[in-house]
Design an enzyme around this catalytic site. Structure first.
Site: not given
Ligand code: THU
Length: 129
Positions: A42-44, A53, A55, A86, A89
């Site tokens: 995950n890359i915020e 996310c 995936e 989620c 995804c």
């Protein structure tokens, strides 16, 4: 189904998660039918809605390299019970995976649950007709 090696890889991959806001790292490992393995985290973003996310990172890496045939997906989170992907995804999985593709969900203690894409998202929206 996910071997010990793949579970070790997803745990290791999760160290690359970029999570300065949630502090909730997630990792994914996507195995293609040709044997290629794509990792994702995950890359915020400070603009929270732009977060990607784990995936989806793995799926988009594969698709952007022209790979569309997949064998299995493994997702890891530092959760008590195996992580639940989620809804967004699940919809992306339904776009690129067969309904019977196995998704291994892994908890912090490495306990697993295996579900198919069809089980994760039944009665899926798949086309416009
Ligand atoms: N997250 C994932 O990477 N995958 C999921 O299936 C659930 C949520 C991430 C998004 C965000 O960076 C953090 O977990 C908390 O929601």
């Amino acid at each position: 189904m996910a071997t010990t090696n793949l579970i070790d890889l997803v745990v290791e991959t999760t160290k690359n998660a970029y999570v300065p806001y949630s502090h909730f790292p997630v990792g994914a490992v996507l195995v293609a039918k040709n044997g290629q393995v794509f990792t994702g985290v995950n890359i915020e973003n400070a603009s929270f809605g732009l977060t990607n996310c784990a995936e989806r990172t793995a799926i988009f890496k594969a698709v952007s390299e022209g790979i569309l045939d997949f064998e299995e997906l493994i997702i890891y989170g530092e959760t008590q019970k195996p992580i639940s992907p989620c809804g967004a995804c699940r919809q992306v999985m339904a776009e690129f995976f067969d309904k019977d593709l196995p998704v291994t969900l892994v908890a912090k203690d490495k306990s697993t649950v295996v579900m198919t894409v069809g089980e994760l998202l039944p009665y899926t929206f798949t086309d416009l007709t």
